[in-house]
Design an enzyme around this catalytic site. Structure first.
Site, PDB file in Angstrom:
ATOM      1  N   GLU A  83      47.278  37.318  31.392  1.00  0.00           N
ATOM      2  CA  GLU A  83      45.768  36.172  32.336  1.00  0.00           C
ATOM      3  C   GLU A  83      45.338  35.752  30.858  1.00  0.00           C
ATOM      4  O   GLU A  83      46.173  35.717  29.287  1.00  0.00           O
ATOM      5  CB  GLU A  83      44.809  37.161  32.853  1.00  0.00           C
ATOM      6  CG  GLU A  83      45.248  37.659  33.679  1.00  0.00           C
ATOM      7  CD  GLU A  83      45.559  37.188  34.796  1.00  0.00           C
ATOM      8  OE1 GLU A  83      45.112  36.117  35.239  1.00  0.00           O
ATOM      9  OE2 GLU A  83      46.412  37.738  35.773  1.00  0.00           O
ATOM     10  N   ARG A  93      35.048  41.747  46.422  1.00  0.00           N
ATOM     11  CA  ARG A  93      35.777  41.135  47.709  1.00  0.00           C
ATOM     12  C   ARG A  93      35.661  42.554  48.825  1.00  0.00           C
ATOM     13  O   ARG A  93      35.581  42.750  49.749  1.00  0.00           O
ATOM     14  CB  ARG A  93      37.535  41.356  47.506  1.00  0.00           C
ATOM     15  CG  ARG A  93      38.648  41.217  49.001  1.00  0.00           C
ATOM     16  CD  ARG A  93      39.878  40.352  48.259  1.00  0.00           C
ATOM     17  NE  ARG A  93      40.661  41.641  47.505  1.00  0.00           N
ATOM     18  CZ  ARG A  93      41.031  42.652  47.509  1.00  0.00           C
ATOM     19  NH1 ARG A  93      40.952  42.727  49.088  1.00  0.00           N
ATOM     20  NH2 ARG A  93      41.261  43.635  46.260  1.00  0.00           N
ATOM     21  N   HIS A 169      47.750  41.694  34.556  1.00  0.00           N
ATOM     22  CA  HIS A 169      47.653  42.425  35.688  1.00  0.00           C
ATOM     23  C   HIS A 169      48.493  42.950  36.005  1.00  0.00           C
ATOM     24  O   HIS A 169      49.677  42.353  35.447  1.00  0.00           O
ATOM     25  CB  HIS A 169      47.704  41.128  36.766  1.00  0.00           C
ATOM     26  CG  HIS A 169      45.846  41.589  36.651  1.00  0.00           C
ATOM     27  ND1 HIS A 169      45.791  40.607  37.526  1.00  0.00           N
ATOM     28  CD2 HIS A 169      45.132  42.018  38.151  1.00  0.00           C
ATOM     29  CE1 HIS A 169      43.892  40.324  37.287  1.00  0.00           C
ATOM     30  NE2 HIS A 169      43.876  41.832  38.109  1.00  0.00           N
TER      31      HIS A 169
HETATM   32  N1  PCA Z   1      41.997  46.192  39.477  1.00  0.00           N
HETATM   33  C1  PCA Z   1      41.391  45.763  39.742  1.00  0.00           C
HETATM   34  C2  PCA Z   1      40.052  46.735  39.260  1.00  0.00           C
HETATM   35  C3  PCA Z   1      41.370  47.872  38.716  1.00  0.00           C
HETATM   36  C4  PCA Z   1      42.133  47.429  38.864  1.00  0.00           C
HETATM   37  O1  PCA Z   1      43.521  47.630  38.509  1.00  0.00           O
HETATM   38  C5  PCA Z   1      41.036  43.913  39.578  1.00  0.00           C
HETATM   39  O2  PCA Z   1      42.028  43.181  40.002  1.00  0.00           O
HETATM   40  O3  PCA Z   1      40.547  43.322  39.537  1.00  0.00           O
END
Ligand code: PCA
Length: 210
Positions: A83, A93, A169
């Site tokens: 990110e 959401r 992520h």
């Molecule tokens: N993913 C979510 C919140 C916690 C996680 O592991 C997100 O992408 O915001």
């Protein structure tokens, strides 16, 4: 000291590969002689006790890391997503694990609109790809708890320019993305940031049309 974070399960799922992978990455880094710890964050908005922001702030003051790699699950991504920018916006959401569902609220009032990662994300992407781990640069961490933690992380470290920090992520586990492979990827990112020169990134494009 390298701090890795991952999240507890959310949205009714039984598991969240981000915390399992963060723990494996911390162990791999320690086994190689490094100083690393993994901390689980609740999937709960806010900064008080029992929230993601509260747990993050406690981990930062306890461990005083030089490098922070925060991780979370993105169910719709097929690669490790480095990110680039955290925005000062929450638009949930689905409810968080405490039932909260803020819509169009700031992560922090009276804070900048956004912060950039201080991880060398382009170099990390190249290292990941060289290790056979598919990776991409992402221009948005969404508007849920992950983005809020990323924003809070960069805000808390805004006065500590020597600390390299950011957010990754991770894809759902399954197929090529076993938890150990995700963990190996987080370790690659952390090592890349921790090495000499980790405060500067490579000037190669990761531009997106949209
Ligand atoms: N993913 C979510 C919140 C916690 C996680 O592991 C997100 O992408 O915001």
């Amino acid at each position: 000291m390298i701090l890795l974070t991952g999240f507890e399960p959310f949205g009714g799922a039984a598991e969240n590969p981000s915390i399992d992978a963060a723990r494996l990455a911390a162990r791999e880094l320690r086994d190689a002689g490094g100083d690393a710890v993994a901390v689980e964050l609740p999937c709960v908005f806010g900064r008080g006790p029992g929230t993601a922001g509260g747990a993050l702030a406690a981990a930062l003051s306890e461990h005083r890391p030089d490098v922070v790699v925060a991780a979370g699950l993105a169910g719709n991504r097929g690669r490790l997503s480095l990110e680039r920018v955290a925005i000062n916006l929450v638009d949930a959401r689905i409810p968080d694990n405490a039932g909260g569902q803020p819509v169009d609220a700031p992560v922090r009032a009276q804070a900048p609109a956004a912060y950039f990662t201080s991880l060398p994300v382009k170099r990390a992407r190249a290292r990941l790809e060289a290790a056979g781990l598919e990776a991409e640069i992402s221009q948005t961490a969404g508007t849920y708890v992950c983005n809020a933690v990323f924003f809070e992380l960069m805000h808390l470290l805004a006065g500590s320019p020597g600390v390299r920090a950011g957010f990754v992520h991770v894809p759902p586990s399954g197929g090529q993305w076993t938890v150990p492979r995700i963990g190996a990827g987080l370790a690659v990112v952390a090592r890349c940031a921790a090495e000499a020169g980790g405060g500067h990134d490579d000037a190669v494009t990761a531009g997106a049309e949209s």
